[in-house]
Design an enzyme around this catalytic site. Structure first.
Site, PDB file in Angstrom:
ATOM      1  N   CYS A   1       5.698  20.555   4.431  1.00  0.00           N
ATOM      2  CA  CYS A   1       5.164  19.560   5.383  1.00  0.00           C
ATOM      3  C   CYS A   1       5.688  19.765   6.800  1.00  0.00           C
ATOM      4  CB  CYS A   1       5.472  18.151   4.908  1.00  0.00           C
ATOM      5  SG  CYS A   1       4.721  17.786   3.313  1.00  0.00           S
TER       6      CYS A   1
ATOM      7  N   ASN B   1      -1.597  12.511   2.793  1.00  0.00           N
ATOM      8  CA  ASN B   1      -0.609  13.499   3.224  1.00  0.00           C
ATOM      9  C   ASN B   1      -1.227  14.895   3.060  1.00  0.00           C
ATOM     10  OD1 ASN B   1       1.522  15.259   3.525  1.00  0.00           O
ATOM     11  ND2 ASN B   1       2.951  14.059   2.281  1.00  0.00           N
TER      12      ASN B   1
ATOM     13  N   HIS C   1       4.337  13.526  11.213  1.00  0.00           N
ATOM     14  CA  HIS C   1       3.759  13.961   9.935  1.00  0.00           C
ATOM     15  C   HIS C   1       3.265  12.708   9.213  1.00  0.00           C
ATOM     16  CE1 HIS C   1       3.067  15.656   6.099  1.00  0.00           C
ATOM     17  NE2 HIS C   1       4.165  15.183   5.538  1.00  0.00           N
TER      18      HIS C   1
HETATM   19  O1  UT7 Z   1       5.286  14.940   2.935  1.00  0.00           O
HETATM   20  C1  UT7 Z   1       6.456  15.292   2.277  1.00  0.00           C
HETATM   21  C2  UT7 Z   1       7.372  14.188   2.259  1.00  0.00           C
HETATM   22  N1  UT7 Z   1       6.996  13.232   1.263  1.00  0.00           N
HETATM   23  C3  UT7 Z   1       7.168  11.972   1.541  1.00  0.00           C
HETATM   24  O2  UT7 Z   1       7.533  11.651   2.638  1.00  0.00           O
HETATM   25  C4  UT7 Z   1       6.979  10.968   0.438  1.00  0.00           C
HETATM   26  C5  UT7 Z   1       8.147  10.025   0.444  1.00  0.00           C
HETATM   27  N2  UT7 Z   1       8.081   8.990  -0.530  1.00  0.00           N
HETATM   28  C6  UT7 Z   1       7.155   7.978  -0.495  1.00  0.00           C
HETATM   29  O3  UT7 Z   1       6.267   7.969   0.327  1.00  0.00           O
HETATM   30  C7  UT7 Z   1       7.328   6.841  -1.469  1.00  0.00           C
HETATM   31  O4  UT7 Z   1       8.588   6.947  -2.111  1.00  0.00           O
HETATM   32  C8  UT7 Z   1       6.214   6.757  -2.532  1.00  0.00           C
HETATM   33  C9  UT7 Z   1       4.923   6.294  -1.889  1.00  0.00           C
HETATM   34  C10 UT7 Z   1       6.050   8.098  -3.200  1.00  0.00           C
HETATM   35  C11 UT7 Z   1       6.590   5.713  -3.596  1.00  0.00           C
HETATM   36  O5  UT7 Z   1       6.881   4.473  -3.012  1.00  0.00           O
HETATM   37  P1  UT7 Z   1       8.193   3.656  -3.440  1.00  0.00           P
HETATM   38  O6  UT7 Z   1       8.131   2.377  -2.750  1.00  0.00           O
HETATM   39  O7  UT7 Z   1       9.361   4.547  -3.162  1.00  0.00           O
HETATM   40  O8  UT7 Z   1       7.952   3.432  -4.965  1.00  0.00           O
HETATM   41  P2  UT7 Z   1       8.819   3.950  -6.205  1.00  0.00           P
HETATM   42  O9  UT7 Z   1       8.686   5.412  -6.352  1.00  0.00           O
HETATM   43  O10 UT7 Z   1      10.173   3.379  -6.115  1.00  0.00           O
HETATM   44  O11 UT7 Z   1       8.057   3.238  -7.371  1.00  0.00           O
HETATM   45  C12 UT7 Z   1       8.044   1.817  -7.491  1.00  0.00           C
HETATM   46  C13 UT7 Z   1       7.251   1.486  -8.731  1.00  0.00           C
HETATM   47  C14 UT7 Z   1       7.683   2.276  -9.947  1.00  0.00           C
HETATM   48  O12 UT7 Z   1       7.586   1.429 -11.070  1.00  0.00           O
HETATM   49  P3  UT7 Z   1       8.918   0.767 -11.701  1.00  0.00           P
HETATM   50  O13 UT7 Z   1       9.782   1.944 -12.089  1.00  0.00           O
HETATM   51  O14 UT7 Z   1       9.497  -0.042 -10.596  1.00  0.00           O
HETATM   52  O15 UT7 Z   1       8.370  -0.003 -12.827  1.00  0.00           O
HETATM   53  C15 UT7 Z   1       6.649   3.359 -10.064  1.00  0.00           C
HETATM   54  O16 UT7 Z   1       6.477   3.809 -11.385  1.00  0.00           O
HETATM   55  O17 UT7 Z   1       5.868   1.828  -8.516  1.00  0.00           O
HETATM   56  C16 UT7 Z   1       5.422   2.643  -9.592  1.00  0.00           C
HETATM   57  N3  UT7 Z   1       4.380   3.543  -9.096  1.00  0.00           N
HETATM   58  C17 UT7 Z   1       3.091   3.185  -9.040  1.00  0.00           C
HETATM   59  N4  UT7 Z   1       2.459   2.053  -9.385  1.00  0.00           N
HETATM   60  C18 UT7 Z   1       1.128   2.014  -9.198  1.00  0.00           C
HETATM   61  C19 UT7 Z   1       4.516   4.789  -8.613  1.00  0.00           C
HETATM   62  N5  UT7 Z   1       3.320   5.277  -8.249  1.00  0.00           N
HETATM   63  C20 UT7 Z   1       2.415   4.306  -8.512  1.00  0.00           C
HETATM   64  C21 UT7 Z   1       1.036   4.198  -8.352  1.00  0.00           C
HETATM   65  N6  UT7 Z   1       0.435   3.039  -8.696  1.00  0.00           N
HETATM   66  N7  UT7 Z   1       0.286   5.201  -7.830  1.00  0.00           N
END
Ligand code: UT7
Length: 323
Positions: free
Chosen positions: A114, A280, A250
């Site tokens: 990225c 992204n 980005h």
């Molecule tokens: O470009 C390269 C760099 N990449 C990035 O910058 C990405 C960086 N990370 C992010 O943007 C975020 O961490 C995400 C968007 C990937 C995730 O957001 P988050 O607020 O960090 O959520 P999380 O991973 O902590 O997940 C929270 C909950 C989890 O459930 P539990 O364990 O709390 O029950 C996940 O399983 O949300 C769940 N979850 C979803 N739920 C519905 C994860 N993906 C999904 C989904 N739909 N698509």
């Protein structure tokens, strides 16, 4: 006098197929509301079968050349930032070189995920300021839809395909921050964090593999490192956040974009945001955002822009340029 790499033209290309968040509700335990609220993404484009990264890159490159009023044959170097090249080799850049009718220059890919476009801009700037090239075509192009695990809701809803390109040309500047063109760059990587975001295939496995990400951890690093690299590049240019007209970040997650703007003490009115429409697109996201920012009438000649990115590696960096 100081040689500067100035922007002569810009263009982008997005594949025809638009996929709204609701599409994922049919196959995954997810909702449009979750995707919007956690990432800011509403839709993304996916390449058609047989439409590859070099095809997207060529479309963007031709648009940027037309915008610059130049022919492909007049380009000295083609630098293509991508992690999804059509083949292991040759570089997708050489495919673009052929497609734009260039036989006299040289072409290569830059692979910094990225952060790839920021790395490519820094390389183009080095070639131009050292006198090794006058006109450089810098492209970011990706087909991340080809490396998704469609059963992993934590990643497959976040990425999209697309391409953007700039034509840079060497000119004599005054050496002050009032010059047009690239004023400063800052590049970083730290391979200790490579397991946070990677593709689990490649030459060593015999298949292209799919993307794996520890989203929360990458998020934490992003918020911490993006403002720092932007501040470092601005300081190198002899500027501060007060001088910035546009942050072009980005486009990974609206919450990262907002947190970084806040750290830079810049209001969201001065940030170009396209993540809702593109998702992204990795190395393509910054040139896409620059091109859309120009199209929208946000970015104008003379504007001071800081662009920053982080991704797999981890690799991150920033470029300060005057449009
Ligand atoms: O470009 C390269 C760099 N990449 C990035 O910058 C990405 C960086 N990370 C992010 O943007 C975020 O961490 C995400 C968007 C990937 C995730 O957001 P988050 O607020 O960090 O959520 P999380 O991973 O902590 O997940 C929270 C909950 C989890 O459930 P539990 O364990 O709390 O029950 C996940 O399983 O949300 C769940 N979850 C979803 N739920 C519905 C994860 N993906 C999904 C989904 N739909 N698509």
């Amino acid at each position: 006098m100081t040689r500067r790499a100035v922007v002569r033209g810009i263009g982008h290309y997005l594949p025809e197929r638009v996929v709204a968040n609701a599409e994922f509700e049919k196959t995954l335990d997810t909702t449009d509301a979750w995707i919007r609220s956690r990432s800011g993404i509403e839709r993304r484009h996916f390449a058609a079968p047989g439409e590859n990264t070099s095809d997207l890159a060529t479309r963007a490159a031709l648009a940027a050349l037309a915008n610059a009023g130049m022919e492909g044959a007049e380009i000295d170097a083609v630098i293509l930032a991508t992690s999804t090249a059509d083949l292991t080799f040759p570089s997708a850049a050489t495919m673009v070189q052929e497609a734009i009718g260039n036989t006299s220059g040289f072409a290569f890919d830059v692979q910094a995920v990225c952060a790839g476009f920021v790395y490519a801009l820094a390389n183009a700037n080095a070639l131009i300021t050292s006198g090794q090239a006058d006109r450089v075509l810098v492209i970011g192009a990706e087909t991340f839809s080809r490396i998704m695990d469609w059963t992993d809701r934590g990643t497959c809803v976040l990425f999209g395909d697309g391409a953007g390109a700039l034509v840079l040309e060497g000119v004599e500047g005054t050496g002050t921050p009032a010059d047009s063109g690239i004023l400063a760059t800052d590049l970083n990587s730290d391979g200790r964090f490579r397991d946070l975001l990677y593709v689990d295939g490649g030459v060593s496995t015999g298949s292209a593999g799919v993307l794996r990400m520890q989203g929360k951890e990458v998020f934490r690093h992003a918020v911490e490192k993006l403002a720092t690299t932007a501040e470092t590049a601005l300081a190198r240019a002899g500027l501060t956040h007060d001088d910035v007209d546009w942050v072009v970040p980005h486009q990974a997650n609206i919450r990262i974009i907002e947190a970084t703007a806040k750290k830079l003490a810049l209001p969201m009115e001065r940030v170009v945001v396209t993540v809702q429409d593109h998702g992204n697109t990795s190395a393509a996201s910054i040139p896409l955002a620059l091109s859309v920012g120009v199209q929208r009438g946000q970015i104008k000649p003379g504007d001071l822009i800081v662009t920053e990115a982080i991704g797999g590696g981890l690799a991150w960096g920033a470029v300060v340029l005057r449009w």
